[in-house]
Design a protein around this motif. Structure first.
Motif, PDB file in Angstrom:
ATOM      1  N   HIS A 277       0.836  -1.199   0.000  1.00  0.00           N
ATOM      2  CA  HIS A 277       0.000   0.000   0.000  1.00  0.00           C
ATOM      3  C   HIS A 277       0.874   1.254   0.000  1.00  0.00           C
ATOM      4  O   HIS A 277       0.655   2.180  -0.787  1.00  0.00           O
ATOM      5  CB  HIS A 277      -0.919   0.019   1.228  1.00  0.00           C
ATOM      6  N   ILE A 278       1.863   1.278   0.886  1.00  0.00           N
ATOM      7  CA  ILE A 278       2.732   2.446   0.993  1.00  0.00           C
ATOM      8  C   ILE A 278       3.408   2.747  -0.343  1.00  0.00           C
ATOM      9  O   ILE A 278       3.597   3.913  -0.709  1.00  0.00           O
ATOM     10  CB  ILE A 278       3.793   2.221   2.087  1.00  0.00           C
ATOM     11  N   ALA A 279       3.724   1.707  -1.108  1.00  0.00           N
ATOM     12  CA  ALA A 279       4.412   1.888  -2.389  1.00  0.00           C
ATOM     13  C   ALA A 279       3.581   2.689  -3.393  1.00  0.00           C
ATOM     14  O   ALA A 279       4.142   3.317  -4.301  1.00  0.00           O
ATOM     15  CB  ALA A 279       4.782   0.532  -2.981  1.00  0.00           C
ATOM     16  N   VAL A 280       2.260   2.683  -3.248  1.00  0.00           N
ATOM     17  CA  VAL A 280       1.402   3.425  -4.189  1.00  0.00           C
ATOM     18  C   VAL A 280       0.630   4.549  -3.497  1.00  0.00           C
ATOM     19  O   VAL A 280      -0.288   5.121  -4.084  1.00  0.00           O
ATOM     20  CB  VAL A 280       0.413   2.471  -4.911  1.00  0.00           C
ATOM     21  N   TYR A 281       1.031   4.869  -2.275  1.00  0.00           N
ATOM     22  CA  TYR A 281       0.311   5.880  -1.507  1.00  0.00           C
ATOM     23  C   TYR A 281       0.944   7.265  -1.567  1.00  0.00           C
ATOM     24  O   TYR A 281       0.674   8.107  -0.715  1.00  0.00           O
ATOM     25  CB  TYR A 281       0.162   5.430  -0.049  1.00  0.00           C
ATOM     26  N   GLY A 282       1.753   7.518  -2.605  1.00  0.00           N
ATOM     27  CA  GLY A 282       2.245   8.864  -2.844  1.00  0.00           C
ATOM     28  C   GLY A 282       3.742   9.022  -2.697  1.00  0.00           C
ATOM     29  O   GLY A 282       4.378   8.365  -1.860  1.00  0.00           O
ATOM     30  N   GLU A 283       4.296   9.892  -3.534  1.00  0.00           N
ATOM     31  CA  GLU A 283       5.729  10.201  -3.469  1.00  0.00           C
ATOM     32  C   GLU A 283       6.025  11.067  -2.242  1.00  0.00           C
ATOM     33  O   GLU A 283       5.217  11.915  -1.849  1.00  0.00           O
ATOM     34  CB  GLU A 283       6.162  10.954  -4.730  1.00  0.00           C
ATOM     35  N   ASP A 284       7.187  10.841  -1.631  1.00  0.00           N
ATOM     36  CA  ASP A 284       7.657  11.613  -0.467  1.00  0.00           C
ATOM     37  C   ASP A 284       6.731  11.472   0.729  1.00  0.00           C
ATOM     38  O   ASP A 284       6.716  12.334   1.622  1.00  0.00           O
ATOM     39  CB  ASP A 284       7.814  13.101  -0.825  1.00  0.00           C
ATOM     40  N   ASN A 285       5.990  10.387   0.784  1.00  0.00           N
ATOM     41  CA  ASN A 285       5.066  10.182   1.903  1.00  0.00           C
ATOM     42  C   ASN A 285       5.812   9.911   3.202  1.00  0.00           C
ATOM     43  O   ASN A 285       5.259  10.074   4.293  1.00  0.00           O
ATOM     44  CB  ASN A 285       4.112   9.020   1.588  1.00  0.00           C
TER      45      ASN A 285
END
Length: 358
Positions: A277-285
């Motif tokens: 999930h984190i991988a597609v949850y936004g850049e620089d998250n």
């Protein structure tokens, strides 16, 4: 505020008759960036199927990108009494007919069709920050130094607290005119930071409407001469970042007496794929999900009732009623909503691979 553009000069030209012609603005997503261009049609349109395909031969290394219309809205920037002019959101395809590599809507549409019998609904809370392009700083911030610490700004009132409310109001009305299911808007924690909510929207329409609402916001910003950033941590330091909290439910979660148990099962399934999930949850998250400023830490999954510091929060009234929806607080403000909604549905509803138990 920054100096507005020549909106009043433009207005007298927009009042001119356009005859029997229709202006259509084609809008598409190019690697998480919005682009658009205009076309004149010789006939009135009421359905997206009536809009012809077009193409883009601009920035890509391919000869051209096919623009395939998928969602139709009224155009608030070229208003007419009968809402003749349109905005059309487009899918992108390569000349050989295969989806463009960044056409995440294509995959999302397949997922939503597969799990359509679960009736997934979404609502997304889009945070953003307004930027003064002349100062290259957040709107209303001093040229040197910083404004007062956050605390008084959230849902605040007054010229010493709020910078850019006119833009929020203009965007809100533009969304309503266009036909976007905008649920509300509010001032956020960081000065010149705001949020609008879109939803509830079923399946694929969540991504469609959020992208279109973003387009409208960027265009409204043009009118006021103000920039918009969706970066999840636009200002370093002791300031809240910007997220895109995603509310999610299925028919069983909303309606069944054991909806809360269904929700907890879905959360357990989602926890097993936290880093996917984190991988597609936004850049620089990673700059935002620090465990501070109302976030959970990016390296650990958590959930709780009314806990704003958790990865996933179950609202208190939902826990009390025993059914409703959950809130995934991990997505950053710059996410592609098609990717977010896809993985939430996949993780929460698909069978769990045995490898994830080890």
């Amino acid at each position: 505020m920054a100096i507005p553009s020549n909106a009043s000069l433009l207005d007298k030209y927009l009042r001119l008759s356009q005859g029997n012609k229709v202006q259509v603005e084609y809008i598409w997503i190019d690697n998480n960036t919005l682009r658009s261009k205009s076309r004149t049609l010789d006939y009135f349109v009421n359905r997206v199927e009536e809009i012809p395909e077009w193409y883009d031969d601009g920035q890509e290394k391919h000869d051209e990108i096919i623009l395939r219309p998928v969602a139709l809205y009224h155009d608030p920037f070229r208003p007419t009494r009968d809402k003749t002019n349109k905005l059309v959101l487009c899918d992108t395809y390569l000349p050989d007919g295969t989806p463009h590599p960044t056409n995440y809507r294509y995959h999302c549409h397949r997922i939503m069709n597969t799990y359509d019998h679960h009736a997934p609904w979404f609502g997304m809370e889009q945070e953003y920050l307004l930027i003064d392009p002349q100062k290259e700083k957040p709107l209303g911030w001093p040229q040197h130094g910083f404004p007062e610490p956050q605390g008084k700004y959230y849902c605040g009132v007054g010229a010493d607290k709020i910078f850019g409310r006119d833009i929020v109001e203009a965007h809100y009305r533009a969304c309503l005119y266009a036909g976007i299911r905008i649920g509300g808007a509010n001032v956020e924690v960081c000065p010149s930071q705001f949020e609008f909510q879109v939803g509830p929207c079923p399946g694929i329409t969540m991504g469609d409407e959020l992208w279109m609402a973003r387009y409208l916001l960027e265009r409204v910003g043009e009118t006021f001469g103000v920039g918009v950033t969706f970066h999840p941590k636009p200002v370093q330091g002791d300031w809240n970042g910007a997220g895109c909290h995603t509310n999610y439910s299925t028919k069983a979660m909303r309606q069944q007496d054991d909806g809360l148990a269904t929700m907890e099962d879905a959360i357990e399934r989602m926890s097993l794929r936290h880093f996917e999930h984190i991988a597609v949850y936004g850049e620089d998250n990673d700059l935002r999900l620090t465990g501070h400023h109302e976030t959970g830490h990016i390296g650990a999954f958590s959930y709780g009732i009314a806990n704003r510091g958790a990865s996933i929060r179950i609202p208190r009234h939902v826990a009390k009623q025993g059914k409703g929806y959950m809130e995934d607080r991990r997505p950053a403000s710059n996410v592609d909503p098609y990717r977010v909604t896809s993985i939430i549905v996949e993780s929460s509803l698909s069978p769990i691979p045995s490898s994830l138990f080890h």
